[in-house]
Design a protein around this motif. Structure first.
Motif, PDB file in Angstrom:
ATOM      1  N   PHE A 366     -12.168  18.727   7.599  1.00  0.00           N
ATOM      2  CA  PHE A 366     -10.742  18.152   8.241  1.00  0.00           C
ATOM      3  C   PHE A 366     -10.885  16.979   7.278  1.00  0.00           C
ATOM      4  CE2 PHE A 366     -12.022  20.643  11.672  1.00  0.00           C
ATOM      5  CZ  PHE A 366     -11.193  21.652  11.606  1.00  0.00           C
ATOM      6  N   TYR A 367     -11.496  16.017   6.328  1.00  0.00           N
ATOM      7  CA  TYR A 367     -11.931  15.408   6.012  1.00  0.00           C
ATOM      8  C   TYR A 367     -10.542  15.299   4.847  1.00  0.00           C
ATOM      9  CZ  TYR A 367     -12.761  11.209   3.113  1.00  0.00           C
ATOM     10  OH  TYR A 367     -12.717   9.480   2.664  1.00  0.00           O
ATOM     11  N   PRO A 368      -9.920  16.660   4.144  1.00  0.00           N
ATOM     12  CA  PRO A 368      -8.978  16.179   2.678  1.00  0.00           C
ATOM     13  C   PRO A 368      -7.703  15.826   3.785  1.00  0.00           C
ATOM     14  CG  PRO A 368     -10.325  18.019   2.547  1.00  0.00           C
ATOM     15  CD  PRO A 368     -10.760  17.791   3.830  1.00  0.00           C
ATOM     16  N   LEU A 369      -7.738  15.942   5.374  1.00  0.00           N
ATOM     17  CA  LEU A 369      -6.914  15.456   6.499  1.00  0.00           C
ATOM     18  C   LEU A 369      -6.123  13.767   5.517  1.00  0.00           C
ATOM     19  CD1 LEU A 369      -6.693  18.037   8.897  1.00  0.00           C
ATOM     20  CD2 LEU A 369      -5.356  18.119   7.468  1.00  0.00           C
ATOM     21  N   LEU A 370      -7.672  13.015   6.075  1.00  0.00           N
ATOM     22  CA  LEU A 370      -7.172  11.278   5.734  1.00  0.00           C
ATOM     23  C   LEU A 370      -7.390  11.258   4.333  1.00  0.00           C
ATOM     24  CD1 LEU A 370      -7.994   9.184   6.520  1.00  0.00           C
ATOM     25  CD2 LEU A 370     -10.283   9.059   6.091  1.00  0.00           C
ATOM     26  N   THR A 371      -7.789  11.861   3.604  1.00  0.00           N
ATOM     27  CA  THR A 371      -7.308  11.735   1.794  1.00  0.00           C
ATOM     28  C   THR A 371      -5.585  11.862   1.454  1.00  0.00           C
ATOM     29  OG1 THR A 371      -9.136  12.945   0.940  1.00  0.00           O
ATOM     30  CG2 THR A 371      -8.071  12.048  -0.581  1.00  0.00           C
ATOM     31  N   PHE A 372      -5.554  13.253   2.272  1.00  0.00           N
ATOM     32  CA  PHE A 372      -3.932  13.254   1.897  1.00  0.00           C
ATOM     33  C   PHE A 372      -2.819  12.587   2.704  1.00  0.00           C
ATOM     34  CE2 PHE A 372      -4.650  18.131   1.560  1.00  0.00           C
ATOM     35  CZ  PHE A 372      -4.777  18.334   0.050  1.00  0.00           C
ATOM     36  N   ALA A 373      -3.453  11.589   3.950  1.00  0.00           N
ATOM     37  CA  ALA A 373      -2.263  10.851   4.298  1.00  0.00           C
ATOM     38  C   ALA A 373      -2.627   9.246   3.631  1.00  0.00           C
ATOM     39  CB  ALA A 373      -3.362  10.691   5.899  1.00  0.00           C
ATOM     40  N   LEU A 374      -4.020   9.303   2.790  1.00  0.00           N
ATOM     41  CA  LEU A 374      -4.067   7.917   2.975  1.00  0.00           C
ATOM     42  C   LEU A 374      -3.548   7.982   1.647  1.00  0.00           C
ATOM     43  CD1 LEU A 374      -7.892   7.533   3.281  1.00  0.00           C
ATOM     44  CD2 LEU A 374      -5.625   6.077   3.494  1.00  0.00           C
ATOM     45  N   LEU A 375      -3.125   9.078   0.304  1.00  0.00           N
ATOM     46  CA  LEU A 375      -2.812   9.250  -1.104  1.00  0.00           C
ATOM     47  C   LEU A 375      -0.803   9.552  -0.035  1.00  0.00           C
ATOM     48  CD1 LEU A 375      -4.048  11.719  -2.581  1.00  0.00           C
ATOM     49  CD2 LEU A 375      -4.291  10.045  -3.037  1.00  0.00           C
ATOM     50  N   GLY A 376      -0.299   9.825   1.322  1.00  0.00           N
ATOM     51  CA  GLY A 376       0.643   9.485   1.074  1.00  0.00           C
ATOM     52  C   GLY A 376       1.305   8.710   1.471  1.00  0.00           C
ATOM     53  N   VAL A 377       0.597   7.372   1.931  1.00  0.00           N
ATOM     54  CA  VAL A 377       0.951   6.506   2.686  1.00  0.00           C
ATOM     55  C   VAL A 377       1.353   5.979   1.171  1.00  0.00           C
ATOM     56  CG1 VAL A 377      -0.372   3.842   3.177  1.00  0.00           C
ATOM     57  CG2 VAL A 377      -0.229   5.666   3.837  1.00  0.00           C
ATOM     58  N   VAL A 378       0.242   5.767   0.234  1.00  0.00           N
ATOM     59  CA  VAL A 378      -0.122   5.042  -1.392  1.00  0.00           C
ATOM     60  C   VAL A 378       1.042   5.299  -2.176  1.00  0.00           C
ATOM     61  CG1 VAL A 378      -1.186   5.133  -3.606  1.00  0.00           C
ATOM     62  CG2 VAL A 378      -2.184   4.769  -1.089  1.00  0.00           C
ATOM     63  N   ILE A 379       1.540   6.683  -2.239  1.00  0.00           N
ATOM     64  CA  ILE A 379       2.616   7.505  -3.084  1.00  0.00           C
ATOM     65  C   ILE A 379       4.357   6.756  -2.522  1.00  0.00           C
ATOM     66  CG2 ILE A 379       4.185   9.554  -3.633  1.00  0.00           C
ATOM     67  CD1 ILE A 379       1.529  11.137  -3.132  1.00  0.00           C
ATOM     68  N   ALA A 380       4.095   6.806  -0.621  1.00  0.00           N
ATOM     69  CA  ALA A 380       5.322   5.876  -0.412  1.00  0.00           C
ATOM     70  C   ALA A 380       6.064   4.798  -0.335  1.00  0.00           C
ATOM     71  CB  ALA A 380       5.240   6.215   1.253  1.00  0.00           C
ATOM     72  N   TYR A 381       4.483   3.990  -0.610  1.00  0.00           N
ATOM     73  CA  TYR A 381       4.858   2.315  -0.950  1.00  0.00           C
ATOM     74  C   TYR A 381       5.149   2.113  -2.289  1.00  0.00           C
ATOM     75  CZ  TYR A 381       3.550  -2.528  -1.103  1.00  0.00           C
ATOM     76  OH  TYR A 381       3.704  -4.157  -0.993  1.00  0.00           O
ATOM     77  N   TRP A 382       4.496   3.645  -2.944  1.00  0.00           N
ATOM     78  CA  TRP A 382       4.750   2.888  -4.772  1.00  0.00           C
ATOM     79  C   TRP A 382       6.487   3.075  -4.594  1.00  0.00           C
ATOM     80  CZ3 TRP A 382       6.330   7.419  -6.899  1.00  0.00           C
ATOM     81  CH2 TRP A 382       6.409   7.672  -8.936  1.00  0.00           C
ATOM     82  N   ALA A 383       6.904   4.303  -4.253  1.00  0.00           N
ATOM     83  CA  ALA A 383       8.288   5.464  -4.443  1.00  0.00           C
ATOM     84  C   ALA A 383       9.012   3.871  -3.783  1.00  0.00           C
ATOM     85  CB  ALA A 383       8.085   6.427  -3.384  1.00  0.00           C
ATOM     86  N   ILE A 384       8.790   3.323  -2.763  1.00  0.00           N
ATOM     87  CA  ILE A 384       9.995   2.608  -1.865  1.00  0.00           C
ATOM     88  C   ILE A 384       9.540   1.157  -2.844  1.00  0.00           C
ATOM     89  CG2 ILE A 384      10.063   1.050  -0.046  1.00  0.00           C
ATOM     90  CD1 ILE A 384       8.913   2.957   2.395  1.00  0.00           C
ATOM     91  N   THR A 385       8.978   1.217  -2.773  1.00  0.00           N
ATOM     92  CA  THR A 385       8.700  -0.514  -4.249  1.00  0.00           C
ATOM     93  C   THR A 385       9.389  -0.851  -5.737  1.00  0.00           C
ATOM     94  OG1 THR A 385       6.759  -0.927  -2.642  1.00  0.00           O
ATOM     95  CG2 THR A 385       7.355  -2.357  -5.151  1.00  0.00           C
ATOM     96  N   ALA A 386       8.936   0.875  -6.179  1.00  0.00           N
ATOM     97  CA  ALA A 386       9.876   0.934  -7.254  1.00  0.00           C
ATOM     98  C   ALA A 386      11.671   1.338  -6.887  1.00  0.00           C
ATOM     99  CB  ALA A 386       9.604   2.360  -7.728  1.00  0.00           C
ATOM    100  N   VAL A 387      11.975   1.567  -5.503  1.00  0.00           N
ATOM    101  CA  VAL A 387      13.077   1.922  -5.673  1.00  0.00           C
ATOM    102  C   VAL A 387      14.083  -0.224  -5.644  1.00  0.00           C
ATOM    103  CG1 VAL A 387      15.375   2.395  -3.676  1.00  0.00           C
ATOM    104  CG2 VAL A 387      13.558   4.245  -4.373  1.00  0.00           C
ATOM    105  N   PHE A 388      13.432  -0.853  -4.729  1.00  0.00           N
ATOM    106  CA  PHE A 388      14.178  -1.854  -4.442  1.00  0.00           C
ATOM    107  C   PHE A 388      13.492  -2.521  -5.504  1.00  0.00           C
ATOM    108  CE2 PHE A 388      13.524  -0.611   0.229  1.00  0.00           C
ATOM    109  CZ  PHE A 388      14.437  -1.830   0.590  1.00  0.00           C
ATOM    110  N   LEU A 389      12.357  -2.794  -6.101  1.00  0.00           N
ATOM    111  CA  LEU A 389      12.079  -3.267  -7.833  1.00  0.00           C
ATOM    112  C   LEU A 389      13.604  -2.638  -8.834  1.00  0.00           C
ATOM    113  CD1 LEU A 389       8.938  -3.392  -8.610  1.00  0.00           C
ATOM    114  CD2 LEU A 389      10.215  -5.341  -8.164  1.00  0.00           C
ATOM    115  N   SER A 390      13.746  -1.398  -8.764  1.00  0.00           N
ATOM    116  CA  SER A 390      15.349  -1.015 -10.056  1.00  0.00           C
ATOM    117  C   SER A 390      16.414  -1.014  -8.832  1.00  0.00           C
ATOM    118  CB  SER A 390      14.985   0.211  -9.740  1.00  0.00           C
ATOM    119  OG  SER A 390      15.059   1.008  -8.786  1.00  0.00           O
ATOM    120  N   THR A 391      16.900  -1.959  -7.559  1.00  0.00           N
ATOM    121  CA  THR A 391      18.376  -2.364  -7.393  1.00  0.00           C
ATOM    122  C   THR A 391      18.272  -4.100  -6.803  1.00  0.00           C
ATOM    123  OG1 THR A 391      17.288  -1.793  -4.943  1.00  0.00           O
ATOM    124  CG2 THR A 391      18.067   0.021  -6.387  1.00  0.00           C
TER     125      THR A 391
END
Length: 711
Positions: A366-391
């Motif tokens: 079940f540890y991969p669930l924690l890895t997926f969750a943390l990667l999801g946070v990293v990806i979401a933060y990057w995507a949101i920041t990229a959208v705000f930077l580009s706009t």
């Protein structure tokens, strides 16, 4: 089957010496790579600062809503244009200008309207027509225009209204001509083939077609995106069900592997061959069924890029390509199995040992669930920041004109334009919104912020992956070095290993992930340069770029392999990254034959397991979404592209299977390194007994003369 070799100790260091106090992962350890830990923390604080700055400056509405000539958002809630969600072009022909690609804006007045025109009407006809025509036409003029008082020449001179209205359809919130074709391929708009533009020139509908395409050069891509989004809204619950089935199949497979490792591996090998074989058979049947069908012999090259991808499934060449690809994969797998048949037994023994380890450390699944969750946070933060930077750019206005003007394409201010020299010298010029930009310090360094966002994304994602690898390897090393299993296995091995990694080795994990991130960023830059040079004719530059891409791809794979083994050594001995990487490399080089035989064959078998799960889920999803299962034919959603949910389920199933099997892969790699250490440290005597299982001892022709390890 004994795999003995001479250890070149002078070249790759000395073998591990027997240590009676060594009982697995060392608990008394100190912090490693502190400097890199500090740099990583500072980089994260800077990342948060960039995010806050982007969120304060950016405006995602610039992506969601179209913008009129005054820089206002069409359809934005809470504004006067809330009920005018569509963008209307005064003269769509001007969108055929190269300026569209340079400035990303048509050099014509653009207006927010409630609905697109639904009939053909010229300004002259509207002025001479009924009151209803005049009211209808004035709805597509600028605000405040006295349509009845002004003459047509005055209206056109001041750019207050368009010269004509064309039947249009809304697409991506923009009014584009409703183009059609009569027999013979003649392009028409509202049954009209020719029109008179603003300059009293007669143009045909084909020119409108070109202008419509250039008004939004991403028209086809957006159309596909909208259809794909619609398919997701129709099938998301079935996709979720497919992913849950993939998770259940993966879990069942892992549980069966725990108790029937040997049988499951052979079943897995046979099923993979059968699944791929069925894929070849199905492709052949589709290929044969299209024989003689009209248009089925058209080549993919002649067909070109089509937005309706189902068209490709109606030509024989597509199924022939699928069949050839699957046949090559089948041939390679069978060939590898033939050559590795003697080594598969040893790999199965290692998988059995990994199954026992996973059975004693079930929380690792079940540890991969924690890895997926943390990667999801990293990806979401990057995507949101990229959208705000580009706009986060400001509205830039340019001078657009029909006649010669010295101020053409210069930056202007719409509030003061009517009293400026440009307006006086160029009566037909207008100050229109062109694009988003800016000249402040923030805008000058905006590209650096975007680069920093990408770089920190790679660094954080690699750090999360490294944390998972160290945590799992620490837990499985605790299992291997427990002489009496499971009595000597420490309580909560996953939590203990995670705590050690975060407390002592954050700097080492940051160091390893930093090296990998630098290589990945360089690869991204090379891909960007390759994209920019696609139209270039310099063959030497293309060749050099291809060589660099290949070299850095190989370098990334090597670094990932070294990092993975370095993290295992960090989890066991608690040393710095460089020391651990060196020790792991030397240990592997002293046992290079075993590395090639055991580790890679085991990886290949685990890959077949992932391939089997993806194949099973993929085949069932294909038959379901394509409506070929009669029992549930009515339940299948009506889709534009049925391959959209299929590919989503297949990709998601691979990620899920990879998540479960990554635990096994990390377990195998950890046990393998521990096995090599065990072979060097101990000799099977009563004073230095082996820690490996009885099965491994038998396969390696080894034995313990003293008390045997208890499992």
């Amino acid at each position: 089957m004994e795999l003995e070799e001479k250890n070149p100790e002078s070249k790759y260091g000395e073998s591990r010496k027997f240590d009676p106090n060594f009982k697995g992962p060392i608990h008394n350890r100190s912090c490693t790579d502190i400097l890199c830990c500090i740099i990583f923390i500072i980089a994260l604080l800077g990342y948060f600062a960039v995010g806050i700055l982007a969120w304060s400056q950016g405006d995602p509405k610039k992506v969601i809503y179209p913008t009129d000539s005054r820089g206002q958002f069409c359809g934005q809630a809470g504004t006067p244009l809330e009920k005018k969600p569509l963008l209307f072009y005064f003269n769509i022909l001007k969108c055929a200008s190269p300026l569209v690609l340079l400035e990303f804006q048509c050099p014509t007045t653009q207006l927010c309207v409630e609905k697109c025109p639904d009939r053909y009407l010229t300004l002259i006809k509207a002025k001479l027509g009924s009151k209803e025509d005049r009211e209808y036409y004035s709805g597509y003029c600028k605000d405040g225009v006295n349509f009845t008082r002004l003459s047509p020449p005055e209206i056109l001179r001041d750019g207050l209204c368009p010269a004509m209205l064309l039947p249009s359809k809304a697409f991506t919130r923009r009014c584009l001509p409703a183009l059609g074709r009569m027999k013979g391929g003649v392009v028409v708009v509202g049954n009209e083939t020719t029109f008179v533009d603003d300059d009293n020139n007669r143009v045909n509908a084909t020119e409108l077609l070109d202008a419509s395409k250039k008004s939004n050069y991403a028209l086809e891509a957006r159309q596909v995106a909208m259809r794909i989004f619609e398919d997701y809204t129709q099938s998301w619950h079935w996709i979720l069900l497919g992913l849950l089935i993939a998770m259940a199949v993966s879990l069942i497979f892992i549980v069966l592997l725990r108790f029937l490792a040997g049988i499951m591996v052979w079943i897995m090998i046979v099923l993979v061959i059968l699944v791929i074989g069925y894929g070849i058979f199905h492709c052949y049947m589709e290929f044969d069924s299209l024989k003689g069908e009209p248009g089925a012999d058209v080549t993919i090259r002649d067909l070109g890029l089509q937005t309706d991808f189902s068209i490709y499934l109606q030509i024989r060449q597509t199924w022939l390509a699928f069949m050839i690809i699957l046949a090559i994969v089948e041939f390679i797998i069978i060939l590898l199995l033939i050559f590795l048949r003697k080594r598969i037994l040893i790999a199965i023994a290692l998988i059995k040992e990994a199954s026992r380890a996973v059975g004693h450390v079930m929380s690792a699944l079940f540890y991969p669930l924690l890895t997926f969750a943390l990667l999801g946070v990293v990806i979401a933060y990057w995507a949101i920041t990229a959208v705000f930077l580009s706009t986060s750019n400001e509205q830039i206005y340019k001078v657009f004109n029909n006649s010669d003007c010295p101020f053409s394409l210069e930056t202007c201010d719409p509030k003061t334009f009517n009293t400026s020299n440009a307006s006086a010298q160029c009566p037909d010029a207008e100050c229109l919104f062109a694009f988003y930009g800016g000249e402040t310090i923030y805008h000058k360094y905006l590209i650096l912020f975007q680069f920093y966002n990408v770089f920190l994304f790679f660094w954080c994602a690699n750090f999360v992956t490294a944390l998972g690898q160290v945590t799992l390897s620490g837990a499985f090393a605790s299992y291997y070095w427990a002489f009496k299993k499971p009595d000597d296995i420490p309580a909560y091995p996953i939590f203990s290993s995670l705590g050690r990694a975060l407390r002592y080795h954050t700097g080492s994990l940051a160091f390893g992930s930093l090296i990998l991130s630098l290589v990945q960023v360089i690869r991204v830059i090379l891909e960007y340069l390759d994209h920019k040079l696609k139209g270039a004719q310099n063959r030497f530059a293309k060749f050099l770029l291809s060589c660099l891409k290949c070299c850095f791809w190989c370098l990334e794979k090597c670094i990932k392999f070294l990092n993975r083994n370095a993290y295992i050594m960090i989890a066991i001995y608690g040393k710095s990254f460089c020391t651990s990487a060196r020790d792991a490399f030397f240990l592997l080089m002293r046992n290079i034959v075993r590395v090639a035989v055991l580790d890679k064959v085991t990886d290949f078998l685990l890959f077949l397991g992932k391939l089997l799960i993806v194949g099973i889920v993929g085949i069932f999803s294909f038959f379901f979404f394509s409506g070929r299962i009669r029992a549930v034919e009515d339940a299948a959603p009506a889709l534009n592209y049925y391959w959209v949910p299929i590919l989503t389920v297949v990709f998601g199933a691979y990620l899920i299977a990879h998540g479960f099997f990554s635990v096994y892969a990390m377990c195998v790699d950890t046990l393998f390194l521990c096995f090599l250490e065990d072979m060097e440290r101990n000799d099977g005597s009563a004073e230095r007994p082996y820690f490996m299982s009885e099965n491994l001892l038998t396969l390696m022709n080894k034995s313990n003369q003293g008390p045997k390890s208890v499992e």
